[in-house]
Design a protein around this motif. Sequence first.
Motif, PDB file in Angstrom:
ATOM      1  N   UNK A   1      41.295  43.259  26.322  1.00 50.80           N
ATOM      2  CA  UNK A   1      42.162  42.310  27.019  1.00 50.80           C
ATOM      3  C   UNK A   1      42.140  42.517  28.528  1.00 50.80           C
ATOM      4  N   UNK A   2      42.078  43.778  28.944  1.00 56.48           N
ATOM      5  CA  UNK A   2      42.142  44.071  30.376  1.00 56.48           C
ATOM      6  C   UNK A   2      40.929  43.569  31.137  1.00 56.48           C
ATOM      7  N   UNK A   3      39.856  43.173  30.415  1.00 57.11           N
ATOM      8  CA  UNK A   3      38.667  42.643  31.074  1.00 57.11           C
ATOM      9  C   UNK A   3      38.698  41.122  31.159  1.00 57.11           C
ATOM     10  N   UNK A   4      39.805  40.524  30.805  1.00 57.82           N
ATOM     11  CA  UNK A   4      39.909  39.072  30.851  1.00 57.82           C
ATOM     12  C   UNK A   4      39.514  38.549  32.230  1.00 57.82           C
ATOM     13  N   UNK A   5      38.726  37.454  32.239  1.00 59.79           N
ATOM     14  CA  UNK A   5      38.251  36.875  33.481  1.00 59.79           C
ATOM     15  C   UNK A   5      36.900  37.393  33.925  1.00 59.79           C
ATOM     16  N   UNK A   6      36.371  38.359  33.226  1.00 57.61           N
ATOM     17  CA  UNK A   6      35.103  38.970  33.629  1.00 57.61           C
ATOM     18  C   UNK A   6      33.899  38.184  33.065  1.00 57.61           C
ATOM     19  N   UNK A   7      32.730  38.438  33.670  1.00 63.02           N
ATOM     20  CA  UNK A   7      31.472  37.789  33.272  1.00 63.02           C
ATOM     21  C   UNK A   7      30.486  38.863  32.824  1.00 63.02           C
ATOM     22  N   UNK A   8      29.734  38.589  31.719  1.00 69.03           N
ATOM     23  CA  UNK A   8      28.842  39.588  31.123  1.00 69.03           C
ATOM     24  C   UNK A   8      27.467  38.959  30.858  1.00 69.03           C
ATOM     25  N   UNK A   9      26.418  39.697  31.230  1.00 73.78           N
ATOM     26  CA  UNK A   9      25.048  39.213  30.998  1.00 73.78           C
ATOM     27  C   UNK A   9      24.243  40.262  30.226  1.00 73.78           C
ATOM     28  N   UNK A  10      23.042  39.845  29.777  1.00 75.40           N
ATOM     29  CA  UNK A  10      22.139  40.772  29.086  1.00 75.40           C
ATOM     30  C   UNK A  10      20.959  41.143  29.970  1.00 75.40           C
ATOM     31  N   UNK A  11      21.167  41.095  31.276  1.00 74.25           N
ATOM     32  CA  UNK A  11      20.066  41.384  32.199  1.00 74.25           C
ATOM     33  C   UNK A  11      19.530  42.797  31.955  1.00 74.25           C
TER      34      UNK A  11
ATOM     35  N   UNK B   1      24.836  29.696  29.679  1.00 77.28           N
ATOM     36  CA  UNK B   1      26.125  30.388  29.874  1.00 77.28           C
ATOM     37  C   UNK B   1      27.179  29.725  29.003  1.00 77.28           C
ATOM     38  N   UNK B   2      28.249  30.460  28.729  1.00 76.03           N
ATOM     39  CA  UNK B   2      29.365  29.932  27.950  1.00 76.03           C
ATOM     40  C   UNK B   2      30.627  30.704  28.309  1.00 76.03           C
ATOM     41  N   UNK B   3      31.746  29.987  28.345  1.00 75.70           N
ATOM     42  CA  UNK B   3      33.052  30.609  28.609  1.00 75.70           C
ATOM     43  C   UNK B   3      33.961  30.326  27.436  1.00 75.70           C
ATOM     44  N   UNK B   4      34.587  31.360  26.895  1.00 79.14           N
ATOM     45  CA  UNK B   4      35.462  31.259  25.735  1.00 79.14           C
ATOM     46  C   UNK B   4      36.876  31.711  26.107  1.00 79.14           C
ATOM     47  N   UNK B   5      37.863  30.989  25.552  1.00 76.82           N
ATOM     48  CA  UNK B   5      39.267  31.338  25.793  1.00 76.82           C
ATOM     49  C   UNK B   5      40.006  31.393  24.459  1.00 76.82           C
ATOM     50  N   UNK B   6      40.851  32.402  24.296  1.00 76.79           N
ATOM     51  CA  UNK B   6      41.686  32.528  23.104  1.00 76.79           C
ATOM     52  C   UNK B   6      42.896  31.623  23.265  1.00 76.79           C
ATOM     53  N   UNK B   7      43.010  30.602  22.405  1.00 72.42           N
ATOM     54  CA  UNK B   7      44.086  29.623  22.570  1.00 72.42           C
ATOM     55  C   UNK B   7      45.140  29.699  21.472  1.00 72.42           C
ATOM     56  N   UNK B   8      44.818  30.290  20.334  1.00 70.40           N
ATOM     57  CA  UNK B   8      45.805  30.508  19.274  1.00 70.40           C
ATOM     58  C   UNK B   8      45.592  31.915  18.744  1.00 70.40           C
ATOM     59  N   UNK B   9      46.311  32.239  17.667  1.00 68.68           N
ATOM     60  CA  UNK B   9      46.154  33.566  17.088  1.00 68.68           C
ATOM     61  C   UNK B   9      44.828  33.739  16.359  1.00 68.68           C
ATOM     62  N   UNK B  10      44.066  32.644  16.174  1.00 69.87           N
ATOM     63  CA  UNK B  10      42.823  32.774  15.408  1.00 69.87           C
ATOM     64  C   UNK B  10      41.674  31.930  15.950  1.00 69.87           C
ATOM     65  N   UNK B  11      41.885  31.239  17.082  1.00 73.19           N
ATOM     66  CA  UNK B  11      40.828  30.363  17.590  1.00 73.19           C
ATOM     67  C   UNK B  11      40.424  30.725  19.015  1.00 73.19           C
ATOM     68  N   UNK B  12      39.103  30.772  19.232  1.00 74.30           N
ATOM     69  CA  UNK B  12      38.507  30.771  20.569  1.00 74.30           C
ATOM     70  C   UNK B  12      37.906  29.386  20.795  1.00 74.30           C
TER      71      UNK B  12
ATOM     72  N   UNK C   1      43.380  34.935  27.117  1.00 79.33           N
ATOM     73  CA  UNK C   1      42.279  35.706  27.696  1.00 79.33           C
ATOM     74  C   UNK C   1      41.001  34.874  27.723  1.00 79.33           C
ATOM     75  N   UNK C   2      40.145  35.132  28.694  1.00 78.69           N
ATOM     76  CA  UNK C   2      38.950  34.310  28.882  1.00 78.69           C
ATOM     77  C   UNK C   2      37.785  35.200  29.301  1.00 78.69           C
ATOM     78  N   UNK C   3      36.577  34.929  28.726  1.00 75.44           N
ATOM     79  CA  UNK C   3      35.375  35.695  29.036  1.00 75.44           C
ATOM     80  C   UNK C   3      34.199  34.726  29.212  1.00 75.44           C
ATOM     81  N   UNK C   4      33.284  35.078  30.115  1.00 75.60           N
ATOM     82  CA  UNK C   4      32.084  34.280  30.373  1.00 75.60           C
ATOM     83  C   UNK C   4      30.846  35.132  30.061  1.00 75.60           C
ATOM     84  N   UNK C   5      29.842  34.495  29.434  1.00 77.78           N
ATOM     85  CA  UNK C   5      28.599  35.189  29.057  1.00 77.78           C
ATOM     86  C   UNK C   5      27.413  34.398  29.604  1.00 77.78           C
TER      87      UNK C   5
END
Length: 637
Positions: free
Chosen positions: A537-547, A607-618, A566-570
């Motif tokens: 959770x503490x990494x929310x807002x961060x971006x991650x790659x496979x470089x 690229x894709x950005x995902x956000x947790x919007x309910x207790x079971x859905x991104x 929470x939101x993450x970008x890949x």
Amino acid sequence: MGTITKGFIGREDLARWTGSTTYTYDRGTSTGSTQALTRMGNVVDAVMFGDGTTRTQLVLQNAINESSEERVIELSHGSWVITTSMTIPSYVTLSIPRGAVLTVNGGTFTISGSILAGDYQIFAGVGDVVFSTAREVYAGWWPDWTTAAGVAWTNAIASISAVGGTVRLPGGAATSTTCVDMTSLQGYYWEVVGESNSTKITFAVATHGIDCSGSNHITFKDFTVIGDTTTTPQTGFFFARDAALNGLFHYFYNIIFSGAFSKANVYSYAAEECRYYNCYFNNSEDDSCNFWSTHDNKEGLSSPNITIVTGDQSNSDNQFFGCTFKHSGSKNAGEVDNIILRGALNINMYGSFFICTQQNARSYIYVDNDEASAACNFINIDGFRGEIYGTKRPDYGVLFGDTTTCTHWSIRNGYWNPATYALSTPAGLTIQQLDFEHNSCGGLGIDVGTLTLSNIREFTKVLIDTLTASNLYWNSAYAGNSVTTSTESIKHCSSTGKITIDANLDIDGDIVGDGLGSIDGMTSTVEHHTAGDTLSLTESGSTHSNQGAGGAIIFNLPEASTCRGAEFTFVVLTAEFLNINPDDADRIYGLTNANGDSIQSAGLGNSITLRAVTDSYWVVTGSSNTNAVADAWVDNN
């Protein structure tokens, strides 16, 4: 027509006049006959009840004893010496023209009747002057106003202390090396009035300029209180309770504070129901504040005239209307505040301005209690404005320090722009029902180690510990700090509201809201991975790659129910499969057909950005596919 010759009434006639006895006086007329005059009026010259020149207590008493009828006794120019206690009866009006002085050298001179005199000295001597009925008196009736204003003011108050009334202060500049004693004034309405934009008193005294301990119902109007910069007073006004009397119901209209006060322009120790209208607070002392409200005399201020009882007594219902608070010290940094609230209830500020020209002062408003039963509650700040000069501005807008529980705070229509946000570690704070509306401000500073929040609603920018552009920011990166929010704690947030969370966050219950914005990281962190990673959770807002990855790697998402918002970008930066794996209880809406299914892509640049919007859905909030459809983000199960 012939000439009319009028007769003159001389002192010898006044001396015989009693106000009731009929005397016949003749005068000539134009026909040569005489006319009898049977009335002279009711003014007598006291000096004629002696030898015509002596001005003593006995002569004045003779004039009084001549008759019990209502009349005016005029004191001719010179010093009328009073040596023992004496009373002017209610049926006598004393007329004291400029140049006549009552020198009371002994006893008490009591005035039960009226007095006719202008704004000039009419009293002298070491004895007491007392009025037995409420009235208006002039501080200038006592000697040396310009050089001993405190003594003259105190004498004026003492003369009506048993009955109440109005004290008028002369215009112009004056100085005082003594405290004005307005202590223990109870049971009557009191008023002290100066000449607007003219009356200015400089206090060069080590204690207080004006001490109102244990007094009620005092109104102050139209004068300036100046703190001497060499012999600096602790306070301009000092209000406090004593062991038996409450201090309450004081009103200020157009009062200006300037110069230096070592503690505060106004120090309100357990005093209640004070109102300030169009007042200007300016303090040039480095380690002081403009308004200090406290329940327990925390800083040990002492009064020269009354014994202060300490204890858990709350200040309540202080209100400011159209006031300005300015701090203009020269110190580069320090524990300097515009307003300090301790144990305060019902603080209301309407249309108030805060100006700070001191570099790195601590705050516009500082809240500090130290005791659970002395919290600052029911605080309303409406139309709060902060003005700065360059970098000379307080660290905080509103700062909560060593407090425990503060409830029902409302800050509306405000604007201020604090500077940086330094961290300290006081005991902790619980804030309930904090209401922010329509603010454009640099932030609310809550400088705590452990924080509990509930019922926070309609906020825009709130700051805890460290500066951020987000609207609500909890920073617990320091050892031992934690943040706990109760269920249903954040409500009715604006659609653009954001919550920024740093490390070591403990959420007890759900964070829910109407239009709650994303929970973003403190910074837009970008990480490149050559191996898989499990995100938190503490990494929310961060971006991650496979470089740099030599093959497929997997990113595991936190459980959605623990990080709603929470939101993450890949980003695929190496043409290898980048897999995103949700918890077994979660689903990536629209891309997977079963809980726990992962998605993947090997399309370079996708690229894709995902956000947790309910207790079971991104859900996907943003995506791009720079290559063939076959390389798009697809279900991997």
